[in-house]
Design a protein around this motif. Sequence first.
Motif, mmCIF file in Angstrom:
data_model
loop_
_atom_site.group_PDB
_atom_site.id
_atom_site.type_symbol
_atom_site.label_atom_id
_atom_site.label_comp_id
_atom_site.label_asym_id
_atom_site.label_seq_id
_atom_site.Cartn_x
_atom_site.Cartn_y
_atom_site.Cartn_z
ATOM 1 N N ALA A 57 61.268 9.770 -46.453
ATOM 2 C CA ALA A 57 61.080 9.634 -45.107
ATOM 3 C C ALA A 57 62.523 10.180 -44.602
ATOM 4 O O ALA A 57 62.599 11.272 -43.653
ATOM 5 N N GLN A 58 63.385 10.027 -45.228
ATOM 6 C CA GLN A 58 64.794 10.562 -44.668
ATOM 7 C C GLN A 58 64.978 11.966 -44.965
ATOM 8 O O GLN A 58 65.319 12.719 -44.149
ATOM 9 N N LEU A 59 64.614 12.542 -46.015
ATOM 10 C CA LEU A 59 64.437 13.929 -46.493
ATOM 11 C C LEU A 59 63.711 14.779 -45.792
ATOM 12 O O LEU A 59 63.596 15.862 -45.218
ATOM 13 N N ASP A 60 62.406 14.050 -45.202
ATOM 14 C CA ASP A 60 61.448 14.875 -44.578
ATOM 15 C C ASP A 60 62.068 15.255 -43.035
ATOM 16 O O ASP A 60 61.620 16.390 -42.343
ATOM 17 N N LYS A 61 63.185 14.464 -42.722
ATOM 18 C CA LYS A 61 63.817 14.935 -41.457
ATOM 19 C C LYS A 61 64.620 16.127 -41.516
ATOM 20 O O LYS A 61 65.425 16.273 -40.492
ATOM 21 N N ALA A 62 64.989 16.226 -42.696
ATOM 22 C CA ALA A 62 66.076 17.224 -43.141
ATOM 23 C C ALA A 62 65.782 18.245 -44.089
ATOM 24 O O ALA A 62 65.932 18.218 -45.146
ATOM 25 N N MET A 66 70.043 16.976 -48.000
ATOM 26 C CA MET A 66 70.924 16.051 -47.729
ATOM 27 C C MET A 66 71.655 15.606 -48.984
ATOM 28 O O MET A 66 71.106 15.756 -50.158
ATOM 29 N N THR A 67 73.043 15.388 -48.857
ATOM 30 C CA THR A 67 73.694 14.957 -49.813
ATOM 31 C C THR A 67 73.403 13.475 -50.268
ATOM 32 O O THR A 67 72.737 12.938 -49.402
ATOM 33 N N LEU A 68 73.815 13.156 -51.398
ATOM 34 C CA LEU A 68 73.347 11.885 -51.981
ATOM 35 C C LEU A 68 74.203 10.797 -51.033
ATOM 36 O O LEU A 68 73.528 9.584 -50.763
ATOM 37 N N SER A 69 75.259 11.220 -50.735
ATOM 38 C CA SER A 69 76.086 10.237 -49.903
ATOM 39 C C SER A 69 75.389 9.880 -48.576
ATOM 40 O O SER A 69 75.211 8.933 -48.148
ATOM 41 N N ASP A 70 75.081 11.230 -47.882
ATOM 42 C CA ASP A 70 74.551 11.050 -46.576
ATOM 43 C C ASP A 70 73.014 10.208 -46.796
ATOM 44 O O ASP A 70 73.024 9.371 -45.663
ATOM 45 N N VAL A 71 72.335 10.156 -47.786
ATOM 46 C CA VAL A 71 71.113 9.609 -47.880
ATOM 47 C C VAL A 71 71.339 7.941 -48.002
ATOM 48 O O VAL A 71 70.827 7.271 -47.392
ATOM 49 N N ARG A 104 81.230 22.382 -54.723
ATOM 50 C CA ARG A 104 80.418 22.419 -55.996
ATOM 51 C C ARG A 104 80.039 20.905 -56.514
ATOM 52 O O ARG A 104 79.434 20.749 -57.500
ATOM 53 N N ARG A 105 81.181 19.948 -56.140
ATOM 54 C CA ARG A 105 80.969 18.578 -56.830
ATOM 55 C C ARG A 105 79.714 17.889 -56.057
ATOM 56 O O ARG A 105 79.521 16.744 -56.591
ATOM 57 N N VAL A 106 79.238 18.162 -55.017
ATOM 58 C CA VAL A 106 78.271 17.593 -54.314
ATOM 59 C C VAL A 106 76.968 18.201 -54.539
ATOM 60 O O VAL A 106 76.611 19.663 -54.616
ATOM 61 N N GLN A 107 75.828 17.309 -54.599
ATOM 62 C CA GLN A 107 74.558 17.605 -54.960
ATOM 63 C C GLN A 107 73.674 17.506 -53.670
ATOM 64 O O GLN A 107 74.054 16.491 -52.737
ATOM 65 N N VAL A 108 72.961 18.513 -53.349
ATOM 66 C CA VAL A 108 72.089 18.451 -52.012
ATOM 67 C C VAL A 108 70.528 18.335 -52.735
ATOM 68 O O VAL A 108 70.286 19.018 -53.541
ATOM 69 N N ILE A 109 69.856 17.015 -52.269
ATOM 70 C CA ILE A 109 68.576 17.182 -52.365
ATOM 71 C C ILE A 109 67.593 17.242 -51.399
ATOM 72 O O ILE A 109 68.044 16.969 -50.086
ATOM 73 N N ARG A 110 66.476 17.682 -51.525
ATOM 74 C CA ARG A 110 65.381 18.110 -50.486
ATOM 75 C C ARG A 110 64.166 17.842 -51.002
ATOM 76 O O ARG A 110 63.751 18.045 -52.408
ATOM 77 N N LEU A 111 63.153 17.543 -50.211
ATOM 78 C CA LEU A 111 61.638 17.606 -50.652
ATOM 79 C C LEU A 111 61.181 18.876 -51.049
ATOM 80 O O LEU A 111 61.607 19.887 -50.329
ATOM 81 N N THR A 112 60.504 18.955 -52.143
ATOM 82 C CA THR A 112 59.862 20.310 -52.875
ATOM 83 C C THR A 112 58.417 20.357 -51.570
ATOM 84 O O THR A 112 58.377 19.383 -50.835
ATOM 85 N N LYS A 113 57.686 21.596 -51.928
ATOM 86 C CA LYS A 113 56.640 21.598 -50.952
ATOM 87 C C LYS A 113 55.440 20.509 -51.353
ATOM 88 O O LYS A 113 54.986 19.823 -50.096
ATOM 89 N N ALA A 114 55.462 20.185 -52.470
ATOM 90 C CA ALA A 114 54.707 19.109 -52.926
ATOM 91 C C ALA A 114 55.030 17.791 -52.373
ATOM 92 O O ALA A 114 54.143 17.046 -52.069
#
Length: 165
Positions: A57-62, A66-71, A104-114
């Motif tokens: 739900a958090q990632l659907d809005k972004a 988002m970074t792991l820290s923001d999530v 480069r130390r930060v990872q960003v995650i997002r929902l895939t299309k699926a």
Amino acid sequence: MTILDSETKAGETPEDHGDELRLWLRLLTCTTLIEGEVRSRLRERFDVTLPRFDLMAQLDKAPDGMTLSDVSKRMMVSNGNVTGLVERLCESGHLDRRTSDQDRRVQVIRLTKAGRAEFRRMAAEHEIWIADMFSDLAEKDIRDLMRLLAKTKLSARKAAENKSV
């Protein structure tokens, strides 16, 4: 044998408990009942946990991710809790993980299309479940509760800010 919740137990001897405590127990009981039902339905219908649903739900809005820290801040859980959820959702193909262009130390995650499609199917049913659970409340009841809970939230925040350290 009937199991009594804390609110019911406190109601048996109301003279032992202040109105504020009984209110807190009622709020807690309502939250526990609703959350338990949502957890159960998510598990039965989609084989997904509430924390996974909340992360999606958090990632659907972004849409840009988002970074792991923001999530973790938004979900009010530790980075460690988010990391495990992210791993499983990446493995299942629901999430994509990449290194941030800015750091480069930060990872960003997002929902895939699926992942987005799956979340939206779950969210549509979730909305129906919540509406069903509140179906005995009139529109005015809901407005009144929203107003009173907003006051409650402000009061709790004020108390938290003013507590002695």
